[in-house]
Each structure stands twice: as structure tokens, then as C-alpha cells.
Design an enzyme around this catalytic site. Structure first.
Site, mmCIF file in Angstrom:
data_model
loop_
_atom_site.group_PDB
_atom_site.id
_atom_site.type_symbol
_atom_site.label_atom_id
_atom_site.label_comp_id
_atom_site.label_asym_id
_atom_site.label_seq_id
_atom_site.Cartn_x
_atom_site.Cartn_y
_atom_site.Cartn_z
ATOM 1 N N HIS A 260 0.835 -1.210 0.000
ATOM 2 C CA HIS A 260 0.000 0.000 0.000
ATOM 3 C C HIS A 260 0.868 1.258 0.000
ATOM 4 O O HIS A 260 0.717 2.132 -0.870
ATOM 5 C CB HIS A 260 -0.905 -0.020 1.235
ATOM 6 N N GLU A 261 1.777 1.341 0.964
ATOM 7 C CA GLU A 261 2.638 2.523 1.040
ATOM 8 C C GLU A 261 3.579 2.596 -0.161
ATOM 9 O O GLU A 261 3.932 3.686 -0.627
ATOM 10 C CB GLU A 261 3.437 2.529 2.353
ATOM 11 N N HIS A 264 1.846 4.478 -2.831
ATOM 12 C CA HIS A 264 1.987 5.916 -2.605
ATOM 13 C C HIS A 264 3.367 6.400 -3.071
ATOM 14 O O HIS A 264 3.493 7.439 -3.714
ATOM 15 C CB HIS A 264 1.856 6.230 -1.105
ATOM 16 N N GLU A 290 -4.674 7.709 -3.029
ATOM 17 C CA GLU A 290 -5.172 6.425 -2.530
ATOM 18 C C GLU A 290 -5.531 5.480 -3.678
ATOM 19 O O GLU A 290 -5.506 4.266 -3.517
ATOM 20 C CB GLU A 290 -6.372 6.631 -1.608
#
Length: 495
Positions: A260-261, A264, A290
Site C-alpha cells: 500500500h505505502e 503511494h 489512494e
């Protein structure tokens, strides 16, 4: 680029860099009782940043360039538009209140950590009350014609309002509730084996493996640990940091945090090099941001092909977890749908329900219908109503997220919007990219290339709705997201 405009942005970027380093240090490696020291320094830096941002010379320069905008490049026009918008907001906020808010965010973050450790909301409550009060006051200063919560939403997703959120969440609720009901009525998936022992040392090796698989440039992207995973850019897209949190009885928690990160970080690293140290550097909104993190976490990371790809590494590093289980067992287990307590560990189907709880609470806080002291009780009630679960503690309930400590009220809807944006991007991507083939080959390059060409490279050049329509060739629709969920989970649960 106009030389004065370039120099101004580089100075502003340098102040942001310094404040960002102090904040990142506080969240990761700083000793526990050093927050007052950071708060002091950030207060001074914030005051200087405020003066530079709204100073007479700055305003004169930007307004002069605005009058000549027809002769400027598209990039320069957008820079001036963004900077003047922020300046005109900051001019309306008294400097002493702006500085006090920056200092409060450091103190509130410390109080939130202490409250979470002690499982006691009352430790955090007075700081959150001040945060909400600042949010209302800043909204009244900057946009008195708007509902204060509409102002907060717009800070993270330009153009977003409660009306749009209500319509978006209404469509999700209409189709996801029946889907969840069908899943509950089907034979359930066994995921109990995922809680086998996974050492922190091996999880760290696995994190580095995942980052390399995602093609994150390790010369510019760092990894650390923290209480609540996050990503930040320090100064420019040349220095991006991601964090995770390791649980030795739940390797999947860190695995999906890193992916997830990492999503980003890919976005933060993606803008054109000439945008470095300008306001165009970085993501244009939290919804678009997101969309990238949720894209890699779920649409890629929870796909059957990705699990088959990483299975040998899982077997090597976590033999106590894998034992005699197959890639298909892992795939079904990590996609198990089950209402739960923790948002960042929620499955794809119930995830938006977690966001809806936060959205409803924030709406009511900013309309005056709810007081901060009543948040734990209302949080627990909505979790029972929306997800059917009983919340056993503040630690697993109202204190689980760090966002409110940083004043990020209005942020949460971006997570659900981002999930939906990402699914629509994937649908478009499949028209020209063999996504499944790329995952199977362990080469995400063609996937990253599409995202870079259509999203990352532009940074903040286009507004969110402009960027989406440019990438898709059509207006955004949440139907692509719900279609994806219905197809995937009807296959997993056999209906």
C-alpha cells in the site's frame, strides 16, 4: 520558468522539507519524550513559512504573474493558481493560530500514541477537541459560505462535497450490502493458518523483496517502522519514505502495508524531474493518491497471479505459516471477507464500511451534532450497526487511526474514492496492457509505465477530475469498482 517564481518555490520547499524531516523523525526513531523539542522547532519554522507564503513580495510577484498568465506556460499558470489559492486561505488565518495549530499537531500525535498505548481515549480527548475547533475556525475564516465539513473535504479532494460523498457512498451501500449478505450465506474461507509465526527479521527481508518487486528505487525510497504506517516525501520526489509495522503473528499486515505505502511512493516518485521543488511535485489529491496505494495493495497484491508469484518467497521465509498450504489457499485466505475492527486490515468488500463510519462521525462533529467526548460511544454503535461487530476497546476502536491527531479530518473518504478510482484505472489499463501476464512474469514494469504515463508524471498539473478524465477518456464511475468486487468475490465464494 520565471526565475523569481522558481526561487520562491525552492524556498517554500526547503521549509516544508525541514518540517517534514522533524515530523518523520518523531513518527519513527525519535526518543519518546522529545515531542516538545520538535514542537518548538516546528512552531518557529511554521512562522517563517507563513511569513514567506503570505508576505508582500510573494503576493506582489504572484498577482503580477497572474495578470500576465496568457504569456506563461501551462505549468506556470497552474503553479500560480495553486499558490494564490493557498495564500488567500492563509491570509485569512491569523498567523499565531496557524503556528499554534502546527505545534498542536505534534503534541496531539504524542497524546494519541500515549492514549493508544494506555487504551484510554480521555488522554487524547482534549487535544482532539482543540483540533476540531481549529478545523471549524479555519473553515469559517477561509470559506464562510461553505459548510465547514465541505471545506475540510475539499482540502484533500478538490471539488469534493458532502453531497457528492453521500451519492458515492449511497451507490456503494446499495450494491455492497447485498454482496456481503451473499458472502455471509456461503461456505466460509479458512484463514486461521495465516496467524502462524513469522519473525520480524524475516518480515523485513520480505518487505525489501516486495519493494524490489514493485520496482521502487531504493536509492530514493526508504523503509522504516512506526505505530501507524504512512508515506511521506521530504523536500521533493527525490526523497520518499515509507513505513510499516510488524506483527509476528500476522505477516499479512505488514505485507499489505508495504505494498500500500509502496503504491503511494511510486506516485510520489513519478512526477517529471522539472517539477522538483515546485508546487507541482507530488500527488494532486488524496483520492488520486489512494487510488495508487489501493491499486497496488488490492488489485495487484491480492490477485491470484501475485500470490502465485510470491509463493516461493513466502514458503522460504514463513514455513510455520505456509506449511503444506497451496498458493490457492493463500489467495483465498488473504481475500476472506469478514467484518472486523481494524480499517487497515479490512477486506475489500467491507473496507468502505469502515470509511463510512469515520465519514458519518466527522460530518456530525463539524455540524455540531456530535461532541468529541461522545466519539467512543458513537464509534462503537456505528461499528455494530454497519459491520455487526462489538468494539472491545478504544485501542481497537476510536484510537486506531493517527489521522485526527494530525488534523486530517475530511481525509478518510479519499480511501474509498481511491479504491473506486483504482478499479476504473485498471479497467482502462487492460485495454492496452497485459496486466495478468505482467504479474505472472514478475515484471510490473508495463503496469508502472501505464500509471506513470497517465497519472504520475503530471504531479499536480491537472485538477483531480481533469486528470481522471484525461486518463480514462470518460467521466469516473464507481460501477467499475463494484463490478470488480462482485466478479472477484462471487468466484471466490462460489455463487
Amino acid at each position: 520558468m520565471n526565475e523569481q517564481l522558481r526561487v520562491l518555490q525552492e524556498k517554500l520547499s526547503a521549509y516544508d522539507h525541514a518540517i517534514g524531516i522533524l515530523t518523520y523523525d518523531g513518527e519513527t526513531t525519535a526518543p519518546k519524550r522529545t515531542s516538545d523539542n520538535r514542537s518548538h522547532s516546528i512552531g518557529i519554522l511554521s512562522e517563517e513559512l507563513y511569513k514567506l507564503s503570505v508576505g508582500e513580495e510573494t503576493v506582489k510577484l504572484l498577482e503580477g504573474l497572474e495578470r500576465e498568465k496568457e504569456s506563461l506556460s501551462l505549468e506556470e499558470q497552474r503553479m500560480i493558481e495553486m499558490m494564490l489559492k493557498e495564500i488567500r486561505d492563509m491570509q485569512k488565518i491569523p498567523m499565531e493560530e496557524y503556528v499554534a495549530f502546527q505545534e498542536l499537531s505534534i503534541q496531539a500525535t504524542k497524546a494519541w500514541k500515549d492514549a493508544k498505548d494506555a487504551d484510554d481515549f480521555e488522554i487524547f480527548r482534549p487535544y482532539l477537541e482543540k483540533m476540531v475547533d481549529y478545523g471549524k475556525r479555519f473553515a469559517a475564516y477561509c470559506a464562510p459560505e461553505k459548510h465547514p465539513y465541505d471545506y475540510m473535504l475539499n482540502q484533500f479532494e478538490e471539488g469534493l462535497t458532502q453531497e457528492k460523498c453521500d451519492a458515492f457512498f449511497g451507490n456503494l451501500r446499495e450494491r455492497l450490502v447485498p454482496l456481503l449478505r451473499k458472502i455471509k450465506e456461503s461456505p466460509q474461507v479458512d484463514d486461521s493458518f495465516l496467524n502462524g509465526f513469522a519473525s520480524e527479521a524475516n518480515q523485513e527481508i520480505f518487505s525489501n523483496y516486495l519493494m524490489d518487486l514493485m520496482e521502487l528505487d531504493r536509492n530514493h525510497v526508504g523503509l522504516s517502522t512506526t505505530e501507524h504506517p504512512f508515506t511521506t516525501s521530504l523536500g521533493s520526489h527525490h526523497d520518499v519514505r515509507i513505513t510499516t509495522h510488524y506483527f509476528e503473528d500476522n505477516f499479512a499486515s505488514s505485507m499489505f502495508s508495504v505494498i500500500h505505502e509502496g503504491g503511494h511512493a511510486l506516485y510520489d516518485r513519478g512526477p517529471k524531474d522539472e517539477y522538483a521543488y515546485t508546487v507541482l511535485d507530488g500527488g494532486v489529491s488524496m483520492g488520486i493518491h489512494e487510488s495508487q496505494s489501493r491499486f497496488y495493495e488490492n488489485l495487484i497484491g491480492r490477485s491470484r497471479g501475485f500470490i502465485e508469484l510470491i509463493f516461493p518467497k513466502l514458503k522460504e521465509l514463513f514455513p510455520d505459516v505456509i506449511q503444506d498450504h497451496s498458493p490457492e489457499d493463500i489467495y483465498r485466505a488473504i481475500n476472506k471477507v469478514e467484518p472486523s475492527l481494524i480499517r487497515i486490515e479490512a477486506d475489500e468488500v467491507t473496507y468502505s464500511l469502515h470509511v463510512m463510519v469515520r465519514y458519518e462521525l466527522e460530518k456530525r462533529l463539524f455540524s455540531g451534532e456530535l461532541e468529541v467526548k461522545d466519539l467512543p460511544t458513537e464509534w462503537n454503535r456505528l461499528y455494530k450497526e454497519y459491520l455487526g461487530v462489538d468494539v472491545p476497546s478504544d485501542q481497537q476502536g476510536v484510537l486506531q487511526d493517527s489521522h485526527w491527531a494530525g488534523g486530517l479530518m475530511g481525509y478518510f473518504p479519499s480511501y474509498a474514492l481511491g479504491s473506486a478510482y483504482g478499479a476504473h484505472f485498471l479497467k482502462k489499463m487492460r485495454e492496452t496492457v497485459d496486466v495478468d501476464g505482467a504479474i505472472k512474469a514478475g515484471n510490473l514494469g508495463s503496469i508502472n509505465k501505464w500509471n506513470k504515463e497517465n497519472i504520475w508524471q503530471y504531479g499536480c498539473l491537472y485538477k483531480p477530475d481533469q486528470l481522471i478524465e484525461k486518463a480514462l477518456g470518460e467521466p469516473f464511475s464507481s460501477d467499475a469498482y463494484i463490478d470488480y468486487l462482485e466478479k472477484k468475490y462471487s468466484e471466490i465464494y462460489g455463487f
